[in-house]
Design an enzyme around this catalytic site. Structure first.
Site, PDB file in Angstrom:
ATOM      1  N   ARG A 136       8.224 -11.457  -3.820  1.00  0.00           N
ATOM      2  CA  ARG A 136       7.866 -10.896  -2.509  1.00  0.00           C
ATOM      3  C   ARG A 136       7.375 -12.001  -1.582  1.00  0.00           C
ATOM      4  NH1 ARG A 136       4.191  -5.733  -2.435  1.00  0.00           N
ATOM      5  NH2 ARG A 136       4.963  -5.677  -0.299  1.00  0.00           N
ATOM      6  N   CYS A 172      -2.558  -9.639   0.785  1.00  0.00           N
ATOM      7  CA  CYS A 172      -1.551  -9.152  -0.167  1.00  0.00           C
ATOM      8  C   CYS A 172      -0.590  -8.266   0.614  1.00  0.00           C
ATOM      9  CB  CYS A 172      -2.224  -8.394  -1.319  1.00  0.00           C
ATOM     10  SG  CYS A 172      -3.240  -6.999  -0.787  1.00  0.00           S
TER      11      CYS A 172
END
Length: 282
Positions: A182, A238
């Site tokens: 990611r 995050c």
């Protein structure tokens, strides 16, 4: 000081005054799953707090603030009071998501001005069950006579605008806590764009634990962040401000003192198409 307690320590203190146990189990792909499994089985006396409804505020239609915006402080304080958490109450939090949801609660308590001790249950609920400790289906009654007056510590936070100002600034380090694919922009299952904030380095939050699932020591955490100066301002993010929180605490355990959370995280950053995106390695 350790912020993790083994199941036996918690077992010895079940029902003890001044300690509140909180179940924070939650599945990102099924927002009601945590509440269902809590109803089926939980640590006796534990209250349930839900990431979507209790530990986050309402999402904005334009995505600003991210997928799990911070709750309004007075509303969060009211929730805490209802389950018996005052300013100095000892709290034990657990989940079955490796400690991510429990760490979110722990960070929120720090942000809102809680001064008591907060511990995470080592091994989560699965470890509790594996040890053969008692479980319950009974939901405890709301606490009486407990109030929580919030004293918000916004110095623990940075906004999207403040992150933009700090990109490339000497003395500031951005840490992306998501898994490497990611971070590199190879996959993005949840947010509008793939990649990371330019200049951010990648330190996957789950690498703060050993192979057996126990949390690493302060010395081991320091090894994860080798090369960073303890004089630096460290900004952690995050996907939506949840799994960054274990990294915030890992950094603090390792001796870093100027650690801040970008609460909106990548879901907030990527909601603005004009924000720059990087896909290269750190």
């Amino acid at each position: 000081m350790t912020y993790f307690k083994k199941a036996e320590w918690v077992l010895e203190r079940l029902g003890e005054d001044g300690i509140v146990i909180v179940d924070t189990r939650y599945a990102l792909n099924d927002s009601e799953a945590g509440r269902r499994v809590y109803a089926e089985s939980h640590i006796p006396g534990a209250y349930y707090l839900d990431l979507s409804h209790d530990l986050s505020g309402p999402k904005r239609p334009d995505g600003q603030g991210g997928r799990h915006p911070l709750p309004e402080p007075k509303e969060l304080a009211a929730v805490l009071g209802r389950i018996g958490i005052g300013k100095n109450t000892t709290v034990v939090a657990y989940d079955d998501q490796g400690g991510a949801m429990a760490s979110r609660l722990r960070w929120l308590l720090k942000w809102i001005g809680h001064d008591g001790q907060v511990f995470l249950l080592e091994g989560g609920f699965a470890g509790w069950q594996a040890a053969g400790h008692p479980v319950s289906t009974e939901t405890p009654a709301p606490a009486e006579g407990v109030s929580f007056e919030p004293e918000v510590r916004n110095e623990l936070l940075v906004t999207q605008a403040e992150v933009k100002e700090r990109i490339g600034r000497k003395g500031t380090v951005l840490i992306d806590s998501r898994e490497a694919p990611r971070y590199r922009g190879e996959v993005e299952p949840l947010d509008p764009a793939a990649g990371h904030i330019p200049g951010a380095i990648n330190r996957f939050w789950n690498e703060g634990k050993r192979a057996d699932g126990t949390w690493k020591s302060p010395e081991e955490q320091a090894e994860r962040f080798a090369g960073l100066s303890r004089d630096d301002e460290i900004i952690v993010y995050c996907g939506s401000g949840v799994t960054a929180t274990p990294n915030v605490f890992a950094l603090e355990e390792a001796g870093f003192r100027n650690v801040k959370l970008y609460a909106g995280s990548w879901s907030d950053w990527s909601s603005r198409p004009e924000n720059p995106v990087a896909t290269s390695e750190e």
